[in-house]
Design a protein around this motif. Structure first.
Motif, PDB file in Angstrom:
ATOM      1  N   THR A 176       0.836  -1.196   0.000  1.00 45.41           N
ATOM      2  CA  THR A 176       0.000   0.000   0.000  1.00 45.41           C
ATOM      3  C   THR A 176       0.875   1.252   0.000  1.00 45.41           C
ATOM      4  O   THR A 176       2.079   1.198   0.250  1.00 45.41           O
ATOM      5  CB  THR A 176      -0.912   0.042   1.236  1.00 45.41           C
ATOM      6  N   GLY A 177       0.228   2.369  -0.246  1.00 45.87           N
ATOM      7  CA  GLY A 177       0.868   3.676  -0.126  1.00 45.87           C
ATOM      8  C   GLY A 177      -0.203   4.713   0.115  1.00 45.87           C
ATOM      9  O   GLY A 177      -1.264   4.652  -0.522  1.00 45.87           O
ATOM     10  N   SER A 178       0.041   5.634   1.038  1.00 44.63           N
ATOM     11  CA  SER A 178      -0.943   6.676   1.351  1.00 44.63           C
ATOM     12  C   SER A 178      -0.261   8.031   1.437  1.00 44.63           C
ATOM     13  O   SER A 178       0.853   8.139   1.968  1.00 44.63           O
ATOM     14  CB  SER A 178      -1.634   6.403   2.701  1.00 44.63           C
ATOM     15  N   ARG A 179      -0.920   9.044   0.908  1.00 42.17           N
ATOM     16  CA  ARG A 179      -0.436  10.414   1.099  1.00 42.17           C
ATOM     17  C   ARG A 179      -0.906  10.872   2.475  1.00 42.17           C
ATOM     18  O   ARG A 179      -2.063  11.207   2.675  1.00 42.17           O
ATOM     19  CB  ARG A 179      -0.976  11.331  -0.002  1.00 42.17           C
ATOM     20  N   LEU A 180       0.007  10.863   3.415  1.00 37.06           N
ATOM     21  CA  LEU A 180      -0.357  11.038   4.818  1.00 37.06           C
ATOM     22  C   LEU A 180      -0.844  12.447   5.152  1.00 37.06           C
ATOM     23  O   LEU A 180      -1.564  12.633   6.131  1.00 37.06           O
ATOM     24  CB  LEU A 180       0.829  10.679   5.722  1.00 37.06           C
ATOM     25  N   SER A 181      -0.470  13.419   4.336  1.00 38.44           N
ATOM     26  CA  SER A 181      -0.852  14.797   4.659  1.00 38.44           C
ATOM     27  C   SER A 181      -2.365  14.993   4.663  1.00 38.44           C
ATOM     28  O   SER A 181      -2.902  15.746   5.485  1.00 38.44           O
ATOM     29  CB  SER A 181      -0.211  15.773   3.671  1.00 38.44           C
ATOM     30  N   ASP A 182      -3.068  14.311   3.756  1.00 37.90           N
ATOM     31  CA  ASP A 182      -4.523  14.479   3.703  1.00 37.90           C
ATOM     32  C   ASP A 182      -5.272  13.197   3.351  1.00 37.90           C
ATOM     33  O   ASP A 182      -6.489  13.211   3.204  1.00 37.90           O
ATOM     34  CB  ASP A 182      -4.883  15.558   2.676  1.00 37.90           C
ATOM     35  N   MET A 183      -4.552  12.067   3.217  1.00 35.74           N
ATOM     36  CA  MET A 183      -5.146  10.799   2.806  1.00 35.74           C
ATOM     37  C   MET A 183      -5.934  10.956   1.506  1.00 35.74           C
ATOM     38  O   MET A 183      -6.926  10.266   1.266  1.00 35.74           O
ATOM     39  CB  MET A 183      -6.063  10.232   3.906  1.00 35.74           C
ATOM     40  N   GLY A 184      -5.459  11.866   0.651  1.00 35.81           N
ATOM     41  CA  GLY A 184      -6.146  12.124  -0.610  1.00 35.81           C
ATOM     42  C   GLY A 184      -5.667  11.266  -1.758  1.00 35.81           C
ATOM     43  O   GLY A 184      -6.148  11.407  -2.888  1.00 35.81           O
ATOM     44  N   LEU A 185      -4.702  10.372  -1.491  1.00 37.48           N
ATOM     45  CA  LEU A 185      -4.206   9.474  -2.524  1.00 37.48           C
ATOM     46  C   LEU A 185      -3.776   8.168  -1.879  1.00 37.48           C
ATOM     47  O   LEU A 185      -2.993   8.170  -0.918  1.00 37.48           O
ATOM     48  CB  LEU A 185      -3.009  10.099  -3.258  1.00 37.48           C
ATOM     49  N   GLY A 186      -4.291   7.076  -2.410  1.00 35.71           N
ATOM     50  CA  GLY A 186      -3.915   5.766  -1.898  1.00 35.71           C
ATOM     51  C   GLY A 186      -3.542   4.836  -3.031  1.00 35.71           C
ATOM     52  O   GLY A 186      -4.123   4.896  -4.123  1.00 35.71           O
ATOM     53  N   TRP A 187      -2.556   3.972  -2.776  1.00 36.95           N
ATOM     54  CA  TRP A 187      -2.089   2.986  -3.753  1.00 36.95           C
ATOM     55  C   TRP A 187      -2.184   1.576  -3.172  1.00 36.95           C
ATOM     56  O   TRP A 187      -2.060   1.395  -1.966  1.00 36.95           O
ATOM     57  CB  TRP A 187      -0.614   3.208  -4.091  1.00 36.95           C
ATOM     58  N   TYR A 188      -2.381   0.611  -4.038  1.00 39.37           N
ATOM     59  CA  TYR A 188      -2.136  -0.787  -3.703  1.00 39.37           C
ATOM     60  C   TYR A 188      -1.602  -1.442  -4.970  1.00 39.37           C
ATOM     61  O   TYR A 188      -2.285  -1.475  -6.005  1.00 39.37           O
ATOM     62  CB  TYR A 188      -3.396  -1.506  -3.225  1.00 39.37           C
ATOM     63  N   VAL A 189      -0.353  -1.916  -4.917  1.00 41.73           N
ATOM     64  CA  VAL A 189       0.285  -2.522  -6.084  1.00 41.73           C
ATOM     65  C   VAL A 189       0.842  -3.882  -5.684  1.00 41.73           C
ATOM     66  O   VAL A 189       1.230  -4.104  -4.544  1.00 41.73           O
ATOM     67  CB  VAL A 189       1.412  -1.629  -6.649  1.00 41.73           C
ATOM     68  N   GLY A 190       0.883  -4.802  -6.654  1.00 40.79           N
ATOM     69  CA  GLY A 190       1.430  -6.125  -6.362  1.00 40.79           C
ATOM     70  C   GLY A 190       0.930  -7.166  -7.336  1.00 40.79           C
ATOM     71  O   GLY A 190       0.613  -6.868  -8.494  1.00 40.79           O
ATOM     72  N   TYR A 191       0.824  -8.391  -6.843  1.00 36.49           N
ATOM     73  CA  TYR A 191       0.354  -9.481  -7.690  1.00 36.49           C
ATOM     74  C   TYR A 191      -0.210 -10.599  -6.827  1.00 36.49           C
ATOM     75  O   TYR A 191       0.080 -10.698  -5.635  1.00 36.49           O
ATOM     76  CB  TYR A 191       1.475 -10.012  -8.584  1.00 36.49           C
ATOM     77  N   VAL A 192      -1.055 -11.424  -7.454  1.00 38.03           N
ATOM     78  CA  VAL A 192      -1.658 -12.547  -6.750  1.00 38.03           C
ATOM     79  C   VAL A 192      -1.348 -13.822  -7.516  1.00 38.03           C
ATOM     80  O   VAL A 192      -1.472 -13.871  -8.743  1.00 38.03           O
ATOM     81  CB  VAL A 192      -3.185 -12.352  -6.576  1.00 38.03           C
ATOM     82  N   GLU A 193      -0.895 -14.827  -6.789  1.00 43.28           N
ATOM     83  CA  GLU A 193      -0.596 -16.136  -7.371  1.00 43.28           C
ATOM     84  C   GLU A 193      -1.721 -17.102  -7.028  1.00 43.28           C
ATOM     85  O   GLU A 193      -2.116 -17.223  -5.862  1.00 43.28           O
ATOM     86  CB  GLU A 193       0.703 -16.689  -6.797  1.00 43.28           C
ATOM     87  N   THR A 194      -2.244 -17.786  -8.038  1.00 42.47           N
ATOM     88  CA  THR A 194      -3.222 -18.852  -7.828  1.00 42.47           C
ATOM     89  C   THR A 194      -2.745 -20.079  -8.599  1.00 42.47           C
ATOM     90  O   THR A 194      -1.773 -20.010  -9.352  1.00 42.47           O
ATOM     91  CB  THR A 194      -4.621 -18.444  -8.328  1.00 42.47           C
ATOM     92  N   ASP A 195      -3.462 -21.199  -8.441  1.00 38.33           N
ATOM     93  CA  ASP A 195      -3.077 -22.396  -9.189  1.00 38.33           C
ATOM     94  C   ASP A 195      -3.360 -22.252 -10.676  1.00 38.33           C
ATOM     95  O   ASP A 195      -2.895 -23.054 -11.492  1.00 38.33           O
ATOM     96  CB  ASP A 195      -3.782 -23.637  -8.628  1.00 38.33           C
ATOM     97  N   LYS A 196      -4.105 -21.210 -11.059  1.00 33.09           N
ATOM     98  CA  LYS A 196      -4.427 -20.983 -12.469  1.00 33.09           C
ATOM     99  C   LYS A 196      -3.517 -19.952 -13.131  1.00 33.09           C
ATOM    100  O   LYS A 196      -3.581 -19.755 -14.354  1.00 33.09           O
ATOM    101  CB  LYS A 196      -5.885 -20.539 -12.610  1.00 33.09           C
ATOM    102  N   GLY A 197      -2.706 -19.257 -12.333  1.00 35.16           N
ATOM    103  CA  GLY A 197      -1.817 -18.273 -12.929  1.00 35.16           C
ATOM    104  C   GLY A 197      -1.515 -17.121 -11.997  1.00 35.16           C
ATOM    105  O   GLY A 197      -1.832 -17.153 -10.802  1.00 35.16           O
ATOM    106  N   ILE A 198      -0.889 -16.093 -12.552  1.00 38.97           N
ATOM    107  CA  ILE A 198      -0.478 -14.911 -11.793  1.00 38.97           C
ATOM    108  C   ILE A 198      -1.125 -13.678 -12.400  1.00 38.97           C
ATOM    109  O   ILE A 198      -1.121 -13.495 -13.622  1.00 38.97           O
ATOM    110  CB  ILE A 198       1.058 -14.747 -11.794  1.00 38.97           C
ATOM    111  N   TRP A 199      -1.675 -12.838 -11.534  1.00 44.16           N
ATOM    112  CA  TRP A 199      -2.291 -11.579 -11.938  1.00 44.16           C
ATOM    113  C   TRP A 199      -1.541 -10.430 -11.273  1.00 44.16           C
ATOM    114  O   TRP A 199      -1.354 -10.424 -10.062  1.00 44.16           O
ATOM    115  CB  TRP A 199      -3.753 -11.530 -11.515  1.00 44.16           C
ATOM    116  N   VAL A 200      -1.132  -9.455 -12.079  1.00 45.44           N
ATOM    117  CA  VAL A 200      -0.500  -8.233 -11.573  1.00 45.44           C
ATOM    118  C   VAL A 200      -1.578  -7.161 -11.433  1.00 45.44           C
ATOM    119  O   VAL A 200      -2.482  -7.069 -12.276  1.00 45.44           O
ATOM    120  CB  VAL A 200       0.599  -7.766 -12.555  1.00 45.44           C
ATOM    121  N   PHE A 201      -1.487  -6.347 -10.383  1.00 40.17           N
ATOM    122  CA  PHE A 201      -2.466  -5.277 -10.206  1.00 40.17           C
ATOM    123  C   PHE A 201      -1.793  -3.983  -9.749  1.00 40.17           C
ATOM    124  O   PHE A 201      -0.727  -3.990  -9.127  1.00 40.17           O
ATOM    125  CB  PHE A 201      -3.550  -5.674  -9.199  1.00 40.17           C
ATOM    126  N   ALA A 202      -2.431  -2.870 -10.095  1.00 43.90           N
ATOM    127  CA  ALA A 202      -2.005  -1.552  -9.619  1.00 43.90           C
ATOM    128  C   ALA A 202      -3.252  -0.688  -9.516  1.00 43.90           C
ATOM    129  O   ALA A 202      -3.955  -0.486 -10.507  1.00 43.90           O
ATOM    130  CB  ALA A 202      -0.992  -0.923 -10.559  1.00 43.90           C
TER     131      ALA A 202
END
Length: 269
Positions: A218-244
């Motif tokens: 995650t990532g947050s703009r702490l000054s006003d919480m006006g911007l948040g991020w979640y980046v990464g990927y998820v692994e399953t038995d069917k494959g890998i998904w990247v997200f941002a």
């Protein structure tokens, strides 16, 4: 005369086969073909908040996007930059490994969990900014700029101060660029040692279940919480998904938007 006709037929057959092969290669999908793109219907999920989500199936190269215009717009990465910061710190030996501890300096900060000693891994998990700021100072301006350039991280601008440039400052990156960066990390196609990339991917584990493992930051703009991020990927038995994902809100909000989408897409059981 019979021989000439036979030769003509053979020549014609050869030309036909040659042209067929040429056409086959001309119309076959290229290895460099762009991945197919699909629009995500997530208006209800985002609850009218300004935000975007990029999701890519690494097995099929299909890309799913909500709010395509915003997905290309650059924002400060905030604490999602810890992924790149950890890679660089480990690579240049600013820290020995994920277990290296930095002592708390006694300054009371926003969150109680920050106000103690941390290792590289625990500071990633708890998003303790002070640890990564101290490591950035140890990395130094020259080394930091070199690696930010080499990994093509957003606008590559670290002029906002060696320990603040990613925090509502000069460095900016889009959701599309974040997804591309994470994809290269997953495939270990970044200019770092394999050991370094494996370590950071392990540090990013956010949720581990029998059916899936989520690696995220995650990532947050702490000054006003006006911007948040979640980046990464998820692994399953069917494959890998990247997200941002980024949105007007906290990193926790961006994370929830992502998880809800992964459930709707039936990626998470």
């Amino acid at each position: 005369m019979l021989q000439m006709n036979k030769k003509n037929r053979l020549s014609a057959a050869f030309i036909f086969i040659f042209l067929a092969v040429v056409c086959l290669f001309a119309y076959s999908p290229s290895a460099d073909a762009k991945p197919s793109s699909h629009r995500l219907e997530l208006e209800q999920t985002f609850r009218k908040s300004h935000g975007t989500l990029v999701l890519k199936n690494l097995k099929t190269d299909q890309v799913y996007t909500f709010n395509s215009g915003r997905s290309k717009q650059r924002f400060t990465p905030e604490s999602s930059f810890k992924v790149a910061n950890a890679l660089i710190g480990l690579e240049v030996k600013a820290v020995a490994d994920e277990y290296e501890v930095k002592r708390w300096d006694g300054i009371v900060r926003e969150f109680p969990v920050w106000n103690r000693d941390h290792s590289l891994a625990s500071a990633m998990r708890e998003s303790a900014i002070w640890y990564y700021q101290a490591m950035a100072r140890d990395i130094g301006q020259e080394q930091m700029q070199k690696y930010v350039n080499r990994i093509h991280y957003g606008n590559r601008d670290i002029t906002g101060g060696i320990d603040t440039f990613w925090l509502n400052s000069s460095l900016k990156i889009s959701a599309v660029e974040q997804a591309e960066f994470i994809e290269k990390l997953v495939e270990e196609n970044l200019p770092f040692q394999k050991k370094t990339m494996k370590t950071v991917k392990r540090m990013m584990i956010d949720d581990e279940q029998d059916e899936y493992t989520i690696h995220g930051k995650t990532g947050s703009r702490l000054s006003d919480m006006g911007l948040g991020w979640y980046v990464g990927y998820v692994e399953t038995d069917k494959g890998i998904w990247v997200f941002a994902t980024n949105a007007a809100g906290s990193g926790a909000f961006a994370k929830q938007l992502t998880l809800t989408t992964l459930e709707k897409m039936k990626i998470l059981n």
